[in-house]
Design a protein around this motif. Sequence first.
Motif, PDB file in Angstrom:
ATOM      1  N   GLN A  85      18.449  40.670  52.673  1.00 51.46           N
ATOM      2  CA  GLN A  85      19.259  41.815  52.588  1.00 51.46           C
ATOM      3  C   GLN A  85      18.113  43.029  52.104  1.00 51.46           C
ATOM      4  O   GLN A  85      17.188  42.596  51.405  1.00 51.46           O
ATOM      5  CB  GLN A  85      20.474  41.755  51.735  1.00 51.46           C
ATOM      6  CG  GLN A  85      20.220  41.379  50.251  1.00 51.46           C
ATOM      7  CD  GLN A  85      19.813  40.074  49.948  1.00 51.46           C
ATOM      8  OE1 GLN A  85      20.617  39.207  50.296  1.00 51.46           O
ATOM      9  NE2 GLN A  85      18.865  39.705  49.411  1.00 51.46           N
ATOM     10  N   PRO A  86      18.344  44.277  51.802  1.00 48.00           N
ATOM     11  CA  PRO A  86      17.628  45.174  51.475  1.00 48.00           C
ATOM     12  C   PRO A  86      17.174  44.959  49.921  1.00 48.00           C
ATOM     13  O   PRO A  86      18.450  44.581  49.286  1.00 48.00           O
ATOM     14  CB  PRO A  86      18.326  46.530  51.490  1.00 48.00           C
ATOM     15  CG  PRO A  86      19.414  46.359  52.681  1.00 48.00           C
ATOM     16  CD  PRO A  86      19.844  44.712  52.596  1.00 48.00           C
ATOM     17  N   SER A 114      22.744  47.006  48.916  1.00 48.51           N
ATOM     18  CA  SER A 114      23.410  46.937  50.235  1.00 48.51           C
ATOM     19  C   SER A 114      22.750  48.071  51.235  1.00 48.51           C
ATOM     20  O   SER A 114      21.929  48.832  50.869  1.00 48.51           O
ATOM     21  CB  SER A 114      24.951  47.511  50.110  1.00 48.51           C
ATOM     22  OG  SER A 114      24.902  48.937  49.804  1.00 48.51           O
ATOM     23  N   TRP A 115      22.995  47.873  52.425  1.00 40.50           N
ATOM     24  CA  TRP A 115      22.415  48.820  53.342  1.00 40.50           C
ATOM     25  C   TRP A 115      22.711  50.247  53.229  1.00 40.50           C
ATOM     26  O   TRP A 115      21.964  51.021  53.396  1.00 40.50           O
ATOM     27  CB  TRP A 115      22.599  48.384  54.989  1.00 40.50           C
ATOM     28  CG  TRP A 115      21.463  47.611  55.518  1.00 40.50           C
ATOM     29  CD1 TRP A 115      21.760  46.079  55.575  1.00 40.50           C
ATOM     30  CD2 TRP A 115      20.260  47.967  55.814  1.00 40.50           C
ATOM     31  NE1 TRP A 115      20.608  45.479  56.094  1.00 40.50           N
ATOM     32  CE2 TRP A 115      19.734  46.721  56.403  1.00 40.50           C
ATOM     33  CE3 TRP A 115      19.577  48.974  56.065  1.00 40.50           C
ATOM     34  CZ2 TRP A 115      18.473  46.529  56.691  1.00 40.50           C
ATOM     35  CZ3 TRP A 115      18.155  48.862  56.580  1.00 40.50           C
ATOM     36  CH2 TRP A 115      17.644  47.626  56.944  1.00 40.50           C
ATOM     37  N   ASP A 116      23.855  50.461  52.814  1.00 41.29           N
ATOM     38  CA  ASP A 116      24.454  51.843  52.359  1.00 41.29           C
ATOM     39  C   ASP A 116      23.571  52.366  51.419  1.00 41.29           C
ATOM     40  O   ASP A 116      23.088  53.386  51.599  1.00 41.29           O
ATOM     41  CB  ASP A 116      25.940  51.873  52.321  1.00 41.29           C
ATOM     42  CG  ASP A 116      26.526  53.190  51.961  1.00 41.29           C
ATOM     43  OD1 ASP A 116      26.077  53.961  52.907  1.00 41.29           O
ATOM     44  OD2 ASP A 116      26.960  53.396  50.997  1.00 41.29           O
ATOM     45  N   ASP A 138      21.323  39.721  56.997  1.00 34.03           N
ATOM     46  CA  ASP A 138      21.676  41.067  56.766  1.00 34.03           C
ATOM     47  C   ASP A 138      20.644  42.107  57.217  1.00 34.03           C
ATOM     48  O   ASP A 138      19.935  42.910  56.377  1.00 34.03           O
ATOM     49  CB  ASP A 138      22.445  41.283  55.530  1.00 34.03           C
ATOM     50  CG  ASP A 138      22.997  42.872  55.600  1.00 34.03           C
ATOM     51  OD1 ASP A 138      23.441  43.305  56.595  1.00 34.03           O
ATOM     52  OD2 ASP A 138      23.358  43.213  54.355  1.00 34.03           O
ATOM     53  N   SER A 139      19.745  42.014  58.375  1.00 34.60           N
ATOM     54  CA  SER A 139      18.876  42.841  58.448  1.00 34.60           C
ATOM     55  C   SER A 139      19.183  43.630  59.700  1.00 34.60           C
ATOM     56  O   SER A 139      20.303  43.821  60.342  1.00 34.60           O
ATOM     57  CB  SER A 139      17.849  41.998  59.105  1.00 34.60           C
ATOM     58  OG  SER A 139      18.371  41.224  60.250  1.00 34.60           O
ATOM     59  N   ARG A 140      18.331  44.837  60.109  1.00 31.40           N
ATOM     60  CA  ARG A 140      18.693  45.740  61.083  1.00 31.40           C
ATOM     61  C   ARG A 140      17.174  45.873  62.128  1.00 31.40           C
ATOM     62  O   ARG A 140      16.239  45.511  61.442  1.00 31.40           O
ATOM     63  CB  ARG A 140      18.919  47.055  60.586  1.00 31.40           C
ATOM     64  CG  ARG A 140      20.376  46.940  59.754  1.00 31.40           C
ATOM     65  CD  ARG A 140      20.879  48.366  59.838  1.00 31.40           C
ATOM     66  NE  ARG A 140      22.112  48.290  59.059  1.00 31.40           N
ATOM     67  CZ  ARG A 140      23.009  49.032  58.641  1.00 31.40           C
ATOM     68  NH1 ARG A 140      22.592  50.396  58.732  1.00 31.40           N
ATOM     69  NH2 ARG A 140      24.104  48.923  57.734  1.00 31.40           N
ATOM     70  N   LEU A 167      13.224  46.823  53.366  1.00 33.61           N
ATOM     71  CA  LEU A 167      14.120  46.867  54.417  1.00 33.61           C
ATOM     72  C   LEU A 167      14.042  45.800  55.195  1.00 33.61           C
ATOM     73  O   LEU A 167      12.944  45.571  55.928  1.00 33.61           O
ATOM     74  CB  LEU A 167      14.202  48.159  55.092  1.00 33.61           C
ATOM     75  CG  LEU A 167      14.434  49.436  54.288  1.00 33.61           C
ATOM     76  CD1 LEU A 167      14.145  50.513  55.084  1.00 33.61           C
ATOM     77  CD2 LEU A 167      15.715  49.327  53.507  1.00 33.61           C
ATOM     78  N   VAL A 170      17.424  51.860  62.530  1.00 38.67           N
ATOM     79  CA  VAL A 170      17.203  52.393  60.720  1.00 38.67           C
ATOM     80  C   VAL A 170      16.637  53.780  61.031  1.00 38.67           C
ATOM     81  O   VAL A 170      17.279  54.779  60.556  1.00 38.67           O
ATOM     82  CB  VAL A 170      16.393  51.528  60.211  1.00 38.67           C
ATOM     83  CG1 VAL A 170      15.942  52.388  58.773  1.00 38.67           C
ATOM     84  CG2 VAL A 170      16.934  50.275  59.720  1.00 38.67           C
TER      85      VAL A 170
END
Lengths: 238, 732
Positions: free
Chosen positions: B105-106, B122-124, B485-487, B450, B492
């Motif tokens: 996660q981030p 969190s990503w947010d 929980d990656s992107r 990230l 991004v």
Amino acid sequence: MSRQARFYQWGMVIDLDRCTGCGACVVACQAENNVALVEKQRFAEGRDMHWLRIERYWEGEFPHVRARFLPMLCQHCGDAPCEPVCPVYASYHNDEGLNGQVYNRCVGTRYCGNNCPYAVRVFNFLNPDWPQPLPDQLNPDVTVRSRGVMEKCTFCIQRIRRGKETAKSEKRLVRDGEIQPACAQTCPPGAIVFGNLADPDSHVSRLARSPRRFRLFEDLGTDPSVIYLKGGGHEHAG
Amino acid sequence: MKRRTFLKLTGMSSASLALSGCQKSNEKLIPFLVAPEDGTVPGQADDYASVCRQCPAGCGILVRVSEGRAKKIEGNPLHPVNRGRLCARGQAALQDHYHPDRVRQPLQRDGERGSGRFAPISWDQALTLLTERMAGLRTAGQADRLALFTPPLTGSLATLVGRFRDGYGCRQHLAWDWLNTEWLRRVSQLSFGIDGVPDYDLAEAQYLLSFGADFLETHLSPVRYGQSFGAMRQLRPTVRGRFTYVGARLSLTAASADRWLPARPGTEGVLALGLARELLLRGVFDQAALQAAGLEASELLGQLSAYTPRAVSESTGVSPADLQATATDLATIRPALIMAGDAVAWQTNGLEAGSTIQLLNILVGSVGHTGGLHFSPPTAPGAGSSFADLRTFIRQMAAGRIDTLLVRGTDPAYSLPPALQFQAQLHKVPFLVSMTRVLDDTAQMADLVLPEHSDLESWDDVVPDRGVSQQVVGLQQPVVSPLHDSRSFPDVLLALARRLGGEVQRSCPWENYPALLRESMRQRLGNPAEAAFQQEWLGLQQQGGLFEATPPANARPPGGTFRLPSQLGSSFAGAAEAFPLFLQLYLSPFFTDGRGAHLPWLQQLPDPMTTTVWDVWVEINPVTAQQLGIVHGDLVEVTSMAGTIELPAVVYPGIRPEVVAIPIGQGHRAGGRYAAGRRVNPLQLLADIHDERHSLPAWGATRVQLRRLSATGHLVAAGHAEGSYRRDILGL
Ligand code: SF4
Ligand code: SF4
């Protein structure tokens, strides 16, 4: 069953003039066959688990020096020295020329490994350990071996099995080139060719007739199913 | 009872047991109680076409997916670059996906910079943090203090990053890595007036002369050329192609050569001119090609008068007999092909030497012909940033002109030689963001990390800039759902653009990255109607991309005039008395510039030349080792003007006595459990020496000295260092 009546006699040709020692086959083999990870310390203790290794030989002295490579794997001997020494028949021969290993029978005497002149049998001194989530990569077609069990190259028997099933469901024999072990499939220069030696027209049979052919330790009478083609020469095989 | 019958009987009762074992858990498969060939019940698996991203060659892959998990990667037989084959790195890419130390996660820095202490967010939160920083810069009129550092980009990603950059208003995007093609392109430009990467028709060649191009390892497109090499050797019924290699170290590629010419470092160009003179003297050359290049034979011969076999032999250390034999090969065997690679490029005279080598291609008439040299198509992506750009970028960092640096897909804190000062100037960058899969050396220093999708979880279109002479667009598609929980990086960027609003949002209007991919592909197909495109798109996904069948006939004829370089001298950092040995660093065949070091399959893959595992070492000629009292496995100290490191010694017969070699790729500070702490990064030995006239790097121009420290180098080789058997008994 007599040799002539067999449909399949699996064999392999490795052309040393094509092999560049690149190691792609070694990784492919590990990925396909759930071969354990081996740390540096284990290597130092001689606990390498590779089913397929690239031997490297230096030849001559600077500046007239050369290096040669030889992929070494189970030779699937017709007269396999590993088979008669196993007290529990874990190392056995099947009627398609494969030297098999029944993991659940193996009691770990390691006689077979000692008796193999090619030193291609590796022993699980430890249980294999893949940190999460690496186990999700494991090939479901292949058993994970546990501690105390001997293992070695199977010619990717799971692929042979799959190929034969497909052929059977289509009511035909396996086509030439349809079954490829992981090493042969990836080898960039196409050094490894696998196939049916019982079919005289198969690619592997044609290559096996090359004047460059030789087998490892031919004089021991092991009758290997792996045929090497000499490298560095000028003659050519059709 | 016969053994087989017995096996069959036991087999029936146990097959069902084994099967349920498989399905319940993948970690502990219950071993089959039967002979393998009778008991295996193959499960259902599907193959999905995608693209290998372990190097820029862009080989096509098929990923075998079973029950939602990626099990095995094979080459895609339909892909024109690799036609079903893969290299060791491509095979190992699965472990990049399943790596146990992937960032999940981030992360936000939570402690001193570089301490490796992070707090999950969190990503947010992560995107808010970054957006606020970027919005702040933009409001202050300092948008240009945002900078990006990536490898050279291709396809839609290059488009997106360009649009993002322009929309936001920053100019600083450094697109650089070790496998960039700047030198090759500049040599092509200088020699042929073509801004393209050479593509070799090796399969059809009958003679190959490679000057330090390790085309079976890391040079351009190793699977493509590995495959062609096999064909050159043994595919044709009556011809076996021959191969000569020039270079101070016998590389893995050189090991396959019929003849090895160990020229001194920096004298490769002299050797090329010596061979050119021989061809001219013997009157065996392609008159038309010479003319087209604006050269006149007798005039050229006059200019080369100093390059007599004797003079060349003295300068290069190659025997006159070997020189003559190679000249005879070049004069008599057609088609002949000449390559040039890293060992030449990384000298202070790299550009000049490269062009003298291309003179040989002109003389044998190989350019644009079967079995010869072709060029990447004009549609191929550019080279990315230059070495000059890289140095400017670091100066900008040092001057405090970079406030926020976003690094993605590369690990400069490891892979840039410290002499360039990137690591030293990193503290002048207030906010470092790393988008990565494992915490590499750069991410370790970051303020914000990230987590990026793995290659098996991402969309992209991959346009190789090398190893092709026709247009190839590989389609990379997600074959499994994300593990963590990656992107993806492009998504991004799109999310940032939306959050920032304004111009940058207008210039990046796509809802998500696949929308841009479809748009780009539709354009490439000539904008068909939606329904027709839908069909085509499915087809492209199935076959793995859009492949032009054959190269356009004689697409890029050489233009311009060839000019003989006025000087070929090379220089080295470090006086010969204090530093008697030349240091040759080379890209590891498995880790390349370090990007593969986190993969255990590659770490435990014995190095093909030394059989060493999990390690880095220094290679020394046996005679030199003896003089210095060093034996195989000793710990030695290697010192250059730039630094000192300790490594185990490998006594290596295939290297010049005055040269030592070290593979690049190990010695990471971080990078996960498999990469971290494997001794030291040899890049710290490189002195601050470059080809200043042409702004090109000279990674091969540092001199060193060696000192034995102790007998405990802890060098571990797989099997016997000399091979497990005597060669003669094997019949080799
Ligand atoms: S993949 Fe092929 S070329 Fe590479 S080492 Fe294996 S057999 Fe040799
Ligand atoms: S050459 Fe590059 S793209 Fe091709 S398989 Fe190897 S790492 Fe992947």
